[in-house]
Design a protein around this motif. Structure first.
Motif, mmCIF file in Angstrom:
data_model
loop_
_atom_site.group_PDB
_atom_site.id
_atom_site.type_symbol
_atom_site.label_atom_id
_atom_site.label_comp_id
_atom_site.label_asym_id
_atom_site.label_seq_id
_atom_site.Cartn_x
_atom_site.Cartn_y
_atom_site.Cartn_z
ATOM 1 N N GLY A 1 0.732 -1.349 -0.127
ATOM 2 C CA GLY A 1 0.117 0.084 0.062
ATOM 3 C C GLY A 1 0.904 1.156 -0.087
ATOM 4 O O GLY A 1 0.087 2.251 0.048
ATOM 5 N N VAL A 2 2.170 1.119 -0.372
ATOM 6 C CA VAL A 2 2.878 2.426 -0.235
ATOM 7 C C VAL A 2 3.405 2.553 -1.646
ATOM 8 O O VAL A 2 3.929 1.812 -2.280
ATOM 9 C CB VAL A 2 4.398 1.991 0.472
ATOM 10 N N VAL A 3 3.164 3.872 -2.222
ATOM 11 C CA VAL A 3 3.689 4.299 -3.378
ATOM 12 C C VAL A 3 4.995 5.145 -3.236
ATOM 13 O O VAL A 3 5.305 5.908 -2.688
ATOM 14 C CB VAL A 3 2.815 5.487 -4.066
ATOM 15 N N PRO A 4 5.971 4.174 -3.884
ATOM 16 C CA PRO A 4 7.342 4.857 -3.960
ATOM 17 C C PRO A 4 7.689 6.086 -4.672
ATOM 18 O O PRO A 4 6.907 6.584 -5.460
ATOM 19 C CB PRO A 4 8.322 3.928 -4.471
ATOM 20 N N VAL A 5 8.518 7.062 -4.110
ATOM 21 C CA VAL A 5 8.708 8.180 -4.836
ATOM 22 C C VAL A 5 9.675 7.886 -5.714
ATOM 23 O O VAL A 5 9.844 9.031 -6.960
ATOM 24 C CB VAL A 5 9.170 9.382 -3.868
ATOM 25 N N SER A 6 10.346 7.051 -6.083
ATOM 26 C CA SER A 6 11.291 6.988 -7.169
ATOM 27 C C SER A 6 11.977 5.590 -7.210
ATOM 28 O O SER A 6 12.055 4.531 -6.249
ATOM 29 C CB SER A 6 12.683 7.859 -6.972
ATOM 30 N N ILE A 7 11.848 4.779 -8.485
ATOM 31 C CA ILE A 7 12.418 3.454 -8.507
ATOM 32 C C ILE A 7 12.987 3.424 -9.932
ATOM 33 O O ILE A 7 13.023 4.082 -10.648
ATOM 34 C CB ILE A 7 10.974 2.707 -8.746
ATOM 35 N N GLN A 8 13.694 2.085 -9.935
ATOM 36 C CA GLN A 8 14.402 2.123 -11.284
ATOM 37 C C GLN A 8 13.493 2.239 -12.454
ATOM 38 O O GLN A 8 12.694 1.435 -12.762
ATOM 39 C CB GLN A 8 15.353 0.968 -11.028
ATOM 40 N N LYS A 9 14.126 2.732 -13.651
ATOM 41 C CA LYS A 9 13.543 2.456 -15.022
ATOM 42 C C LYS A 9 14.049 1.260 -15.391
ATOM 43 O O LYS A 9 15.160 0.884 -15.632
ATOM 44 C CB LYS A 9 14.081 3.293 -15.741
ATOM 45 N N ASN A 10 12.986 0.320 -15.682
ATOM 46 C CA ASN A 10 13.241 -0.934 -16.460
ATOM 47 C C ASN A 10 13.412 -0.996 -17.780
ATOM 48 O O ASN A 10 12.612 -0.591 -18.577
ATOM 49 C CB ASN A 10 12.090 -2.024 -15.994
ATOM 50 N N LEU B 1 -0.260 0.129 -9.601
ATOM 51 C CA LEU B 1 -0.440 1.792 -9.180
ATOM 52 C C LEU B 1 -1.925 2.346 -9.745
ATOM 53 O O LEU B 1 -2.711 3.212 -9.097
ATOM 54 C CB LEU B 1 0.566 2.368 -9.955
ATOM 55 N N ASP B 2 -2.153 2.008 -10.885
ATOM 56 C CA ASP B 2 -3.462 2.312 -11.636
ATOM 57 C C ASP B 2 -4.913 1.966 -10.694
ATOM 58 O O ASP B 2 -5.865 2.759 -10.616
ATOM 59 C CB ASP B 2 -3.599 1.693 -12.857
ATOM 60 N N LYS B 3 -4.709 0.969 -10.299
ATOM 61 C CA LYS B 3 -5.753 0.202 -9.453
ATOM 62 C C LYS B 3 -5.741 0.838 -8.040
ATOM 63 O O LYS B 3 -6.815 1.066 -7.384
ATOM 64 C CB LYS B 3 -5.717 -1.212 -9.191
ATOM 65 N N MET B 4 -4.512 1.382 -7.469
ATOM 66 C CA MET B 4 -4.689 2.439 -6.398
ATOM 67 C C MET B 4 -4.998 3.574 -6.668
ATOM 68 O O MET B 4 -5.334 4.228 -5.646
ATOM 69 C CB MET B 4 -3.385 2.240 -5.780
ATOM 70 N N GLY B 5 -5.344 3.975 -7.743
ATOM 71 C CA GLY B 5 -5.866 5.392 -8.311
ATOM 72 C C GLY B 5 -4.876 6.325 -8.266
ATOM 73 O O GLY B 5 -5.056 7.618 -8.043
ATOM 74 N N SER C 1 0.801 12.579 -12.017
ATOM 75 C CA SER C 1 1.723 13.494 -11.286
ATOM 76 C C SER C 1 2.137 12.881 -10.105
ATOM 77 O O SER C 1 3.243 13.177 -9.915
ATOM 78 C CB SER C 1 0.882 14.741 -11.109
ATOM 79 N N ASP C 2 1.649 11.857 -9.281
ATOM 80 C CA ASP C 2 1.921 11.135 -8.427
ATOM 81 C C ASP C 2 2.703 9.807 -8.519
ATOM 82 O O ASP C 2 2.970 9.070 -7.657
ATOM 83 C CB ASP C 2 0.705 10.948 -7.520
ATOM 84 N N MET C 3 2.662 9.319 -9.979
ATOM 85 C CA MET C 3 3.175 8.114 -10.295
ATOM 86 C C MET C 3 4.900 8.348 -9.600
ATOM 87 O O MET C 3 5.687 9.417 -9.608
ATOM 88 C CB MET C 3 3.490 7.899 -11.554
ATOM 89 N N PRO C 4 5.626 7.174 -9.245
ATOM 90 C CA PRO C 4 6.965 6.896 -8.997
ATOM 91 C C PRO C 4 7.936 7.676 -10.101
ATOM 92 O O PRO C 4 7.772 7.486 -11.025
ATOM 93 C CB PRO C 4 7.233 5.532 -8.541
ATOM 94 N N GLN C 5 8.910 8.421 -9.553
ATOM 95 C CA GLN C 5 9.767 8.883 -10.607
ATOM 96 C C GLN C 5 10.702 7.800 -11.028
ATOM 97 O O GLN C 5 10.909 6.955 -10.233
ATOM 98 C CB GLN C 5 10.440 9.925 -9.913
#
Length: 379
Positions: free
Chosen positions: A111-120, A138-142, A146-150
């Motif tokens: 349930g935690v949205v990271p602020v930054s993750i690796q680009k696959n 992430l989409d299912k979490m709504g 703009s709030d997607m992980p960088q």
């Protein structure tokens, strides 16, 4: 260099890309020296991230989407042991960045949205570098666009600047090859958790347990592990031919069959086969002894040593098995001769499925077990 990049370069230079190349290592050292000052300047900002989150608005969005309200904030401070020491997390983190593989999926599943993750960049990706199941969750979490992980780049070095710009108050790199130097630099940005024992070797259960503890969601973590384990065993039970069989994950290159690689017992890929009911062959155990590397090169002259492998899983292209069966040495392996080989197309979603995470298991286990079951039926 990330593990995915290593995987795509396995056939080059006798797999020396598994380890940092000398030139790359030097570039990394120079780069980390250059960014250390910038990282230090952000220490105060990371340490007081709660205040900066209130000011920026982005922090509030991530905290709201993360579901941190259900975390046990009274569990802090917590201390996490890892390969480079012990990291203490003083208060419940609100902005978590990840390095390497899987940690971002485990956070999202909790349930935690990271602020930054690796680009696959390996296998099938969507929206510029998200794994399909990651973006779907992430989409299912709504989570808004703009709030997607960088997405930060780890194709050569870890992009420390990008991670610092995301203003994390915790950095998790459990399933990674994070070096001591990288760990020390990232720790100047925020408390950092490196892999626990062996690079790229943290099992999925351990990753979830540690991640859940780090964010104050230990009860949720235990339930998640139980649910995922049930999914694996239930899927495997649909294919009775798997029972009593052995399995190994290897790497073959159709253009260079004079040698191949095995993934050792340290690696999470063969561990996933164990979760699905396949035993580790004695030949793999023997080859894995005395090394903490996740792979080992083997000359095709020793192909007959792997006659105890009932099912082989390998990355490759559709024509790979036919090439192996025509090879005078590899065709001596019974699994190759009879076709008990699962070839994972490196351009598909399944290419990233062999490294299990809390999101990849629900998304890909059914298909993976189907492929294993077909191979087992030929034994």
């Amino acid at each position: 260099m990330t593990r995915n990049t290593m995987q795509s370069l396995l056939s080059a230079t006798s797999h020396t890309s598994h380890a940092p190349l000398m030139a790359g290592a030097r570039r990394r050292a120079l780069r980390f020296a250059a960014v250390a000052v910038a990282a230090c300047s952000l220490v105060a900002l990371a340490a007081c991230s709660s205040a900066s989150n209130d000011a920026s608005g982005a922090g509030d969005s991530h905290a709201s989407a993360s579901g941190n309200d259900s975390a046990n904030s009274g569990a802090f401070p917590v201390s996490i042991k890892h390969a480079y020491g012990t990291t203490t997390i003083a208060t419940q983190p609100k902005r978590v960045a990840t390095v390497g593989w899987g940690s971002f999926d485990n956070l999202i599943a909790l349930g935690v949205v990271p602020v930054s993750i690796q680009k696959n960049t390996y296998g099938k990706t969507v929206d510029g570098g998200f794994l399909p199941w990651t973006k779907d969750a992430l989409d299912k979490m709504g989570v808004s666009q703009s709030d997607m992980p960088q997405l930060h780049d780890e194709s050569d070095d870890i992009d420390v600047e990008a991670i610092a710009e995301s203003k994390p108050d915790l950095i998790i790199g459990l399933q990674s090859g994070m070096t001591k130097e990288q760990y020390e630099t990232l720790s100047k940005i925020a408390p950092t958790i490196a892999y626990q024992k062996v690079a790229w070797g943290d099992p999925w259960r351990s990753m979830i347990t540690t991640t859940a503890k780090a964010i104050g969601k230990e009860a949720q973590g235990k339930k998640l592990i139980a649910d995922l384990a049930h999914q694996l065993t239930s899927a495997a039970a649909q294919y009775p031919d798997l029972k009593g069989k052995t399995g190994a994950v290897m790497y073959f290159d159709a253009s260079k069959l004079s040698n191949f690689s095995i993934y050792t017992t340290t690696d999470v890929r063969p561990q996933l086969l164990n979760d699905l009911g396949l035993a580790t062959p004695d030949s793999i155990k023997k080859a894995s002894a005395g090394t903490d590397s996740f792979y080992k090169d083997v000359s095709a002259e020793h192909a007959d040593d792997y006659k105890d492998v009932d099912i082989i899983v390998t990355y490759g292209t559709p024509g790979l098995l036919a090439a192996m069966q025509k090879d005078p040495l590899l065709s001596k392996i019974p699994a190759v001769k009879r076709g008990s080989v699962v070839v994972i197309d490196s351009t598909t979603e399944m290419a990233n499925a062999l490294d299990p995470s809390a999101l990849s298991i629900p998304a890909t286990t059914k298909e993976y077990v189907r492929l294993l079951g077909e191979a087992a039926a030929k034994v």
